[in-house]
Write an enzyme that holds these catalytic residues in place. Structure first.
Site, mmCIF file in Angstrom:
data_model
loop_
_atom_site.group_PDB
_atom_site.id
_atom_site.type_symbol
_atom_site.label_atom_id
_atom_site.label_comp_id
_atom_site.label_asym_id
_atom_site.label_seq_id
_atom_site.Cartn_x
_atom_site.Cartn_y
_atom_site.Cartn_z
ATOM 1 N N CYS A 207 0.806 -1.229 0.000
ATOM 2 C CA CYS A 207 0.000 0.000 0.000
ATOM 3 C C CYS A 207 0.840 1.281 0.000
ATOM 4 C CB CYS A 207 -0.954 0.004 1.184
ATOM 5 S SG CYS A 207 -2.114 -1.352 1.124
ATOM 6 N N HIS B 121 -3.313 7.374 2.022
ATOM 7 C CA HIS B 121 -3.680 6.040 1.539
ATOM 8 C C HIS B 121 -5.086 5.746 2.046
ATOM 9 C CE1 HIS B 121 -3.900 1.873 0.721
ATOM 10 N NE2 HIS B 121 -3.688 1.477 1.970
ATOM 11 N N ASN C 187 -9.892 -0.161 -0.216
ATOM 12 C CA ASN C 187 -8.425 -0.102 -0.231
ATOM 13 C C ASN C 187 -7.917 -0.698 -1.551
ATOM 14 O OD1 ASN C 187 -5.696 -0.411 0.167
ATOM 15 N ND2 ASN C 187 -5.875 -1.252 2.235
HETATM 16 N N1 ACO Z 1 -18.210 -8.155 9.342
HETATM 17 C C1 ACO Z 1 -18.658 -8.341 10.598
HETATM 18 N N2 ACO Z 1 -17.831 -8.602 11.616
HETATM 19 C C2 ACO Z 1 -16.512 -8.691 11.369
HETATM 20 C C3 ACO Z 1 -15.991 -8.497 10.083
HETATM 21 C C4 ACO Z 1 -16.891 -8.228 9.043
HETATM 22 N N3 ACO Z 1 -16.499 -8.039 7.789
HETATM 23 N N4 ACO Z 1 -14.645 -8.638 10.135
HETATM 24 C C5 ACO Z 1 -14.331 -8.878 11.415
HETATM 25 N N5 ACO Z 1 -15.461 -8.919 12.161
HETATM 26 C C6 ACO Z 1 -15.601 -9.159 13.597
HETATM 27 C C7 ACO Z 1 -14.404 -9.874 14.165
HETATM 28 O O1 ACO Z 1 -14.546 -11.271 13.970
HETATM 29 C C8 ACO Z 1 -14.491 -9.481 15.616
HETATM 30 O O2 ACO Z 1 -15.465 -10.300 16.253
HETATM 31 P P1 ACO Z 1 -15.234 -10.840 17.755
HETATM 32 O O3 ACO Z 1 -15.099 -9.608 18.607
HETATM 33 O O4 ACO Z 1 -16.457 -11.638 17.994
HETATM 34 O O5 ACO Z 1 -13.959 -11.633 17.679
HETATM 35 C C9 ACO Z 1 -15.041 -8.060 15.579
HETATM 36 O O6 ACO Z 1 -15.628 -7.905 14.278
HETATM 37 C C10 ACO Z 1 -13.998 -6.975 15.800
HETATM 38 O O7 ACO Z 1 -12.878 -7.287 15.009
HETATM 39 P P2 ACO Z 1 -11.620 -6.346 15.019
HETATM 40 O O8 ACO Z 1 -10.606 -6.929 14.079
HETATM 41 O O9 ACO Z 1 -11.182 -6.058 16.402
HETATM 42 O O10 ACO Z 1 -12.238 -4.995 14.415
HETATM 43 P P3 ACO Z 1 -11.547 -3.606 14.166
HETATM 44 O O11 ACO Z 1 -12.299 -2.545 14.821
HETATM 45 O O12 ACO Z 1 -10.061 -3.659 14.412
HETATM 46 O O13 ACO Z 1 -11.757 -3.414 12.596
HETATM 47 C C11 ACO Z 1 -10.496 -3.626 10.545
HETATM 48 C C12 ACO Z 1 -11.231 -4.361 11.688
HETATM 49 C C13 ACO Z 1 -11.505 -2.809 9.804
HETATM 50 C C14 ACO Z 1 -9.879 -4.681 9.647
HETATM 51 C C15 ACO Z 1 -9.416 -2.702 11.127
HETATM 52 O O14 ACO Z 1 -8.658 -3.387 12.077
HETATM 53 C C16 ACO Z 1 -8.472 -2.160 10.074
HETATM 54 O O15 ACO Z 1 -8.847 -1.332 9.274
HETATM 55 N N6 ACO Z 1 -7.203 -2.556 10.151
HETATM 56 C C17 ACO Z 1 -6.180 -1.967 9.271
HETATM 57 C C18 ACO Z 1 -6.201 -2.494 7.896
HETATM 58 C C19 ACO Z 1 -5.268 -1.642 7.092
HETATM 59 O O16 ACO Z 1 -5.210 -0.445 7.228
HETATM 60 N N7 ACO Z 1 -4.482 -2.155 6.261
HETATM 61 C C20 ACO Z 1 -3.587 -1.176 5.586
HETATM 62 C C21 ACO Z 1 -2.644 -1.726 4.850
HETATM 63 S S1 ACO Z 1 -3.319 -2.836 3.710
HETATM 64 C C22 ACO Z 1 -1.998 -3.377 2.755
HETATM 65 O O17 ACO Z 1 -0.891 -2.974 2.873
HETATM 66 C C23 ACO Z 1 -2.298 -4.484 1.806
#
Ligand code: ACO
Length: 323
Positions: A114, A250, A280
């Protein structure tokens, strides 16, 4: 007199097919509400089966070259940032060069996931500054949908396909003011595709080479590293927070973007935000955001903007640009 590089044209391309959050509700256990709340994403574009990274790159490049008013013969360097190249080799940059009927100049890919576009821009800027190139085509292009496990709700809701491009030209007055690149491979396993040509090749052959991510760990590091790169960039240029006109981040997650804007004490109307419309798109997301803000007339000649990205590696980086 020192030579600088300036962005003289931008272009973007998104594939026709749109996958909405409602469509994803039918594929995995998720909801439109969850995706919007946690990420800000409403839809993403998905390349057609016969559409490849070079096709997206070509469209974005043609638009950038047309906006810049340059011909294929003017281009003397092509750098493509991509994680999802069409073939193992030749590079997507070489395939693109042939499509654009450009011959003989250096053409190569850069892989920093990214952060790829910021890396590519930084490298091309250095070619221009040192006199090795006068007119560079810099592209970020991805078909990330090809490395997504569409049964994994943790990742499939986040990504999409697209391409963005800029033309960089040598100039006496500065356009790219500074670039700052970083990486720390110790974090590789938090965000990776664990298979490749040299490691676990059967997974690639069988179409099981997918993105794996520890989302919340990536989130925390992204906010931390993007905060520190804002400080580094301002300090290197002797600037205060209020001196930046636009943040062009980004486009991974609205919450990460908001945290960086807060660090800059920047109001959200000065932050270019396109993540809702295409998710993304990895290396394509910064040039796509830049192109949309330039074409809408928001970013104007002379504006100072901070481009920043964070991605797999981990890699992170910034470019301070006067448009
Ligand atoms: N729909 C519903 N629930 C979901 C989903 C979904 N699509 N995905 C995960 N959940 C659930 C999880 O299972 C978890 O459930 P649990 O509490 O029962 O275990 C709950 O939602 C919370 O999960 P978290 O991972 O803690 O959620 P978070 O608030 O961290 O959001 C996210 C997840 C959106 C992926 C976030 O962490 C994020 O944006 N991370 C960064 C990603 C990123 O920026 N990548 C950049 C670089 S990408 C690259 O270089 C290729």
């Amino acid at each position: 007199m020192a030579t600088h590089s300036r962005i003289i044209g931008t272009g973007g391309y998104l594939p026709e097919k749109i996958l909405t959050n409602a469509d994803l509700e039918k594929l995995v256990d998720t909801s439109d509400e969850w995706i919007r709340d946690r990420t800000g994403i409403e839809q993403r574009h998905i390349a057609a089966e016969d559409e490849h990274t070079v096709d997206l790159a070509e469209q974005a490049s043609r638009r950038a070259m047309s906006a810049a008013g340059v011909n294929p013969a003017d281009i003397d360097l092509i750098v493509v940032a991509t994680t999802t190249s069409d073939q193992v080799f030749p590079s997507t940059a070489c395939l693109l060069q042939s499509r654009l009927d450009i011959h003989g100049c250096a053409a190569f890919d850069i892989q920093a996931v990214c952060t790829g576009f910021v890396y590519a821009l930084s490298v091309a800027d250095k070619f221009v500054q040192t006199g090795s190139a006068k007119c560079a085509l810099v592209v970020g292009a991805e078909t990330f949908s090809r490395i997504i496990d569409w049964t994994d709700r943790n990742t499939c809701v986040l990504f999409g396909d697209g391409a963005g491009a800029v033309v960089l030209k040598a100039d006496q007055s500065p356009g790219i003011l500074s670039t700052h690149l970083h990486a720390d491979g110790d974090y590789a396993k938090l965000l990776h595709v664990p298979s490749g040509v040299s490691n676990n090749y059967p997974a690639v052959q069988e179409g099981r080479a997918f993105v794996e991510m520890q989302g919340s760990e990536v989130f925390k590091m992204a906010v931390k590293k993007l905060g520190s790169i804002v400080d580094e960039t301002l300090q290197a240029n002797g600037l205060e927070r209020g001196d930046i006109d636009w943040l062009v981040p980004h486009q991974a997650n609205v919450r990460i973007i908001t945290a960086t804007a807060k660090k800059l004490r920047m109001s959200m109307d000065r932050v270019v935000m396109t993540v809702a419309k295409h998710g993304n798109t990895s290396a394509a997301s910064i040039p796509l955001a830049l192109d949309s803000a330039v074409r809408s007339g928001s970013i104007k000649t002379g504006d100072k903007m901070l481009l920043e990205g964070f991605g797999g590696g981990f890699t992170w980086g910034s470019a301070l640009v006067q448009y």
